[in-house]
Motif scaffolding. Structure first.
Motif, PDB file in Angstrom:
ATOM      1  N   GLY A 266       0.862  -1.191   0.000  1.00 17.67           N
ATOM      2  CA  GLY A 266       0.000   0.000   0.000  1.00 17.67           C
ATOM      3  C   GLY A 266       0.895   1.236   0.000  1.00 17.67           C
ATOM      4  N   ARG A 267       0.368   2.350   0.472  1.00 19.24           N
ATOM      5  CA  ARG A 267       1.166   3.587   0.439  1.00 19.24           C
ATOM      6  C   ARG A 267       2.449   3.441   1.249  1.00 19.24           C
ATOM      7  NH1 ARG A 267      -3.689   6.824   2.577  1.00 19.24           N
ATOM      8  NH2 ARG A 267      -3.807   4.755   3.451  1.00 19.24           N
TER       9      ARG A 267
ATOM     10  N   ASP B 262       2.326  -8.671  -2.404  1.00 20.88           N
ATOM     11  CA  ASP B 262       0.978  -8.136  -2.158  1.00 20.88           C
ATOM     12  C   ASP B 262      -0.003  -9.097  -2.806  1.00 20.88           C
ATOM     13  OD1 ASP B 262      -0.085  -5.043  -1.308  1.00 20.88           O
ATOM     14  OD2 ASP B 262      -1.515  -6.305  -2.402  1.00 20.88           O
TER      15      ASP B 262
ATOM     16  N   ARG C 165      -2.747  -8.197  -4.330  1.00 20.56           N
ATOM     17  CA  ARG C 165      -3.493  -7.568  -5.438  1.00 20.56           C
ATOM     18  C   ARG C 165      -2.650  -7.610  -6.714  1.00 20.56           C
ATOM     19  NH1 ARG C 165      -5.415  -1.784  -3.817  1.00 20.56           N
ATOM     20  NH2 ARG C 165      -3.663  -1.763  -2.359  1.00 20.56           N
TER      21      ARG C 165
ATOM     22  N   LEU D  84      -1.866  -4.272  -8.544  1.00 15.42           N
ATOM     23  CA  LEU D  84      -0.918  -3.428  -7.808  1.00 15.42           C
ATOM     24  C   LEU D  84       0.503  -3.939  -8.020  1.00 15.42           C
ATOM     25  CD1 LEU D  84      -0.731  -1.141  -5.543  1.00 15.42           C
ATOM     26  CD2 LEU D  84      -0.437  -3.053  -3.988  1.00 15.42           C
TER      27      LEU D  84
ATOM     28  N   ALA E 230       0.910 -12.747  -3.862  1.00 17.25           N
ATOM     29  CA  ALA E 230       0.639 -13.912  -3.011  1.00 17.25           C
ATOM     30  C   ALA E 230      -0.180 -13.472  -1.814  1.00 17.25           C
ATOM     31  CB  ALA E 230       1.944 -14.548  -2.542  1.00 17.25           C
ATOM     32  N   ASP E 231      -0.897 -14.429  -1.257  1.00 14.04           N
ATOM     33  CA  ASP E 231      -1.637 -14.174  -0.019  1.00 14.04           C
ATOM     34  C   ASP E 231      -0.746 -14.649   1.127  1.00 14.04           C
ATOM     35  OD1 ASP E 231      -3.239 -14.091   2.166  1.00 14.04           O
ATOM     36  OD2 ASP E 231      -4.833 -15.360   1.350  1.00 14.04           O
ATOM     37  N   THR E 232      -0.284 -13.700   1.920  1.00 14.95           N
ATOM     38  CA  THR E 232       0.713 -14.042   2.940  1.00 14.95           C
ATOM     39  C   THR E 232       0.100 -14.638   4.205  1.00 14.95           C
ATOM     40  OG1 THR E 232       0.653 -11.769   3.724  1.00 14.95           O
ATOM     41  CG2 THR E 232       2.377 -12.323   2.133  1.00 14.95           C
ATOM     42  N   THR E 233      -1.235 -14.838   4.187  1.00 19.02           N
ATOM     43  CA  THR E 233      -1.836 -15.531   5.327  1.00 19.02           C
ATOM     44  C   THR E 233      -1.801 -17.045   5.071  1.00 19.02           C
ATOM     45  OG1 THR E 233      -4.076 -15.397   4.404  1.00 19.02           O
ATOM     46  CG2 THR E 233      -3.382 -13.601   5.838  1.00 19.02           C
TER      47      THR E 233
ATOM     48  N   ALA F 276       3.550  -4.638   6.250  1.00 20.60           N
ATOM     49  CA  ALA F 276       3.025  -3.283   6.058  1.00 20.60           C
ATOM     50  C   ALA F 276       1.537  -3.312   5.728  1.00 20.60           C
ATOM     51  CB  ALA F 276       3.818  -2.575   4.960  1.00 20.60           C
ATOM     52  N   ILE F 277       0.868  -4.388   6.137  1.00 18.03           N
ATOM     53  CA  ILE F 277      -0.594  -4.466   5.973  1.00 18.03           C
ATOM     54  C   ILE F 277      -1.193  -3.720   7.163  1.00 18.03           C
ATOM     55  CG2 ILE F 277      -2.600  -5.980   5.827  1.00 18.03           C
ATOM     56  CD1 ILE F 277      -0.649  -8.274   5.086  1.00 18.03           C
TER      57      ILE F 277
ATOM     58  N   THR G  36      -4.888  -1.919   7.129  1.00 19.28           N
ATOM     59  CA  THR G  36      -6.351  -1.926   7.213  1.00 19.28           C
ATOM     60  C   THR G  36      -6.924  -3.309   7.533  1.00 19.28           C
ATOM     61  OG1 THR G  36      -6.082  -0.396   5.385  1.00 19.28           O
ATOM     62  CG2 THR G  36      -8.331  -0.877   6.064  1.00 19.28           C
TER      63      THR G  36
ATOM     64  N   ALA H  79      -5.391 -10.013   8.495  1.00 18.45           N
ATOM     65  CA  ALA H  79      -4.294 -10.441   7.617  1.00 18.45           C
ATOM     66  C   ALA H  79      -2.945 -10.011   8.196  1.00 18.45           C
ATOM     67  CB  ALA H  79      -4.486  -9.859   6.222  1.00 18.45           C
TER      68      ALA H  79
ATOM     69  N   LYS I  94       3.528  -2.940  10.946  1.00 19.47           N
ATOM     70  CA  LYS I  94       2.840  -1.651  11.035  1.00 19.47           C
ATOM     71  C   LYS I  94       1.519  -1.825  11.780  1.00 19.47           C
ATOM     72  CE  LYS I  94      -0.037   0.616   7.801  1.00 19.47           C
ATOM     73  NZ  LYS I  94      -0.298   1.396   6.593  1.00 19.47           N
TER      74      LYS I  94
ATOM     75  N   GLU J  16       0.995   6.381  10.952  1.00 15.74           N
ATOM     76  CA  GLU J  16      -0.084   7.392  10.926  1.00 15.74           C
ATOM     77  C   GLU J  16      -0.184   8.097  12.275  1.00 15.74           C
ATOM     78  OE1 GLU J  16      -0.752   4.356   9.556  1.00 15.74           O
ATOM     79  OE2 GLU J  16      -1.452   4.763   7.511  1.00 15.74           O
TER      80      GLU J  16
HETATM   81  P1  ADP Z   1      -1.531   1.811   3.463  1.00 17.61           P
HETATM   82  O1  ADP Z   1      -2.349   2.686   4.363  1.00 17.61           O
HETATM   83  O2  ADP Z   1      -0.052   1.893   3.740  1.00 17.61           O
HETATM   84  O3  ADP Z   1      -1.837   1.989   2.002  1.00 17.61           O
HETATM   85  P2  ADP Z   1      -3.101  -0.611   3.536  1.00 17.61           P
HETATM   86  O4  ADP Z   1      -3.421  -1.410   4.750  1.00 17.61           O
HETATM   87  O5  ADP Z   1      -4.209   0.127   2.890  1.00 17.61           O
HETATM   88  O6  ADP Z   1      -1.896   0.310   3.923  1.00 17.61           O
HETATM   89  O7  ADP Z   1      -2.434  -1.517   2.434  1.00 17.61           O
HETATM   90  C1  ADP Z   1      -1.854  -2.712   2.709  1.00 17.61           C
HETATM   91  C2  ADP Z   1      -1.565  -3.557   1.480  1.00 17.61           C
HETATM   92  O8  ADP Z   1      -1.511  -4.908   1.944  1.00 17.61           O
HETATM   93  C3  ADP Z   1      -2.616  -3.506   0.386  1.00 17.61           C
HETATM   94  O9  ADP Z   1      -1.983  -3.221  -0.855  1.00 17.61           O
HETATM   95  C4  ADP Z   1      -3.209  -4.926   0.374  1.00 17.61           C
HETATM   96  O10 ADP Z   1      -3.489  -5.396  -0.918  1.00 17.61           O
HETATM   97  C5  ADP Z   1      -2.094  -5.757   1.021  1.00 17.61           C
HETATM   98  N1  ADP Z   1      -2.627  -6.947   1.681  1.00 17.61           N
HETATM   99  C6  ADP Z   1      -3.736  -7.036   2.445  1.00 17.61           C
HETATM  100  N2  ADP Z   1      -3.939  -8.316   2.826  1.00 17.61           N
HETATM  101  C7  ADP Z   1      -2.938  -9.053   2.286  1.00 17.61           C
HETATM  102  C8  ADP Z   1      -2.587 -10.447   2.302  1.00 17.61           C
HETATM  103  N3  ADP Z   1      -3.324 -11.343   2.964  1.00 17.61           N
HETATM  104  N4  ADP Z   1      -1.492 -10.847   1.620  1.00 17.61           N
HETATM  105  C9  ADP Z   1      -0.732  -9.937   0.952  1.00 17.61           C
HETATM  106  N5  ADP Z   1      -1.006  -8.631   0.891  1.00 17.61           N
HETATM  107  C10 ADP Z   1      -2.081  -8.182   1.557  1.00 17.61           C
END
Ligand code: ADP
Length: 226
Positions: free
Chosen positions: A15-16, A36, A38, A41, A55-58, A77-78, A80, A84, A103, A125
């Protein structure tokens, strides 16, 4: 001097915060694996981060297949998606990663991350919000929290410490702070160098910029003094 840390880092969640961190590490010459879930992305990061993968890191199998266990350092750095974030952190811990940074988006989130194995919790934040609040408060011109209860601020000297050597200014007994560096007012007109270390003989003038260290309460009290 401590050696520069250039060991590879896995950055999970682009993410950011995660993508800015990953880019900065790459720029500084650190090898980064960015992950990530997505695909779009991840696609957009190709070229900015040399090794980036969807990949899904869970999923612990996905982590194993990507060789994440070979890394000594990882950043989660996940933010929201708290579930996860927590699950990923605990899996990294299970894989035995020596240095896990995570984070947090709240204090509770941070506590849980520590419990499931994060060695360092960062709250960008929250920290930035506090910092901006200090800057908006007026007299503090810059603010960096260096520990839970310790800060360095940039400010201007209150009336009572102007015109006398620092050794006579009672900075310690009255405010419990230390002035570490001074940028004389004249320096801003380009006539003198910038910040220099303060000594017991330093005499401050009105309008000088000073760097002050101390407990957060103490530096705030000092900066609020006219
Ligand atoms: P920021 O505020 O820094 O943008 P976010 O929490 O919005 O932080 O972004 C976190 C990133 O983590 C997103 O791009 C999301 O796609 C990724 N993410 C969320 N869940 C997973 C997961 N299970 N595996 C990999 N990446 C993930």
């Amino acid at each position: 001097m401590a050696e520069l840390q250039t060991e590879p880092v896995v950055v999970i969640g682009l993410g950011r915060f995660g993508s800015a961190l990953a880019r900065e590490l790459v720029e500084r010459g650190t090898e980064v694996l960015g992950i990530d879930n997505r695909p779009k992305l991840v696609q957009s990061m190709v070229g900015q981060i040399p090794h980036v993968i969807t990949a899904d890191t869970t999923d612990i199998e996905a982590l194993r297949q990507l060789g994440v266990a070979e890394f000594n350092r990882a950043v989660v750095a996940i933010g929201t998606d708290i579930q996860a974030s927590i699950l990923t952190t605990s899996l990294l811990s299970e894989l035995g990663i020596a240095d896990i940074w995570a984070k947090a988006i709240s204090e509770q989130h941070g506590k849980i991350l520590e419990r499931v194995g994060a060695h360092h919790v960062v709250a960008p934040e929250h920290d930035m919000g506090e910092r901006v609040a200090h800057l908006l408060s007026g007299r503090i011109l810059d603010y960096v929290e260096v520990d839970a209860d310790f800060a360095v601020i940039k400010t201007k000297p209150p009336r009572d410490v102007v015109g006398i050597p620092l050794r006579d200014s009672k900075l310690r007994s009255r405010w419990d702070v230390t002035v570490v560096a001074v940028k004389p007012q004249a320096a801003m007109a380009g006539r003198q160098p910038g910040f220099t270390y303060a000594t017991p003989d330093t005499v401050l003038n009105y309008g000088d910029l000073i760097l002050v260290v101390g407990a957060i309460d103490a530096v705030e009290r000092f900066a609020a003094t006219e």
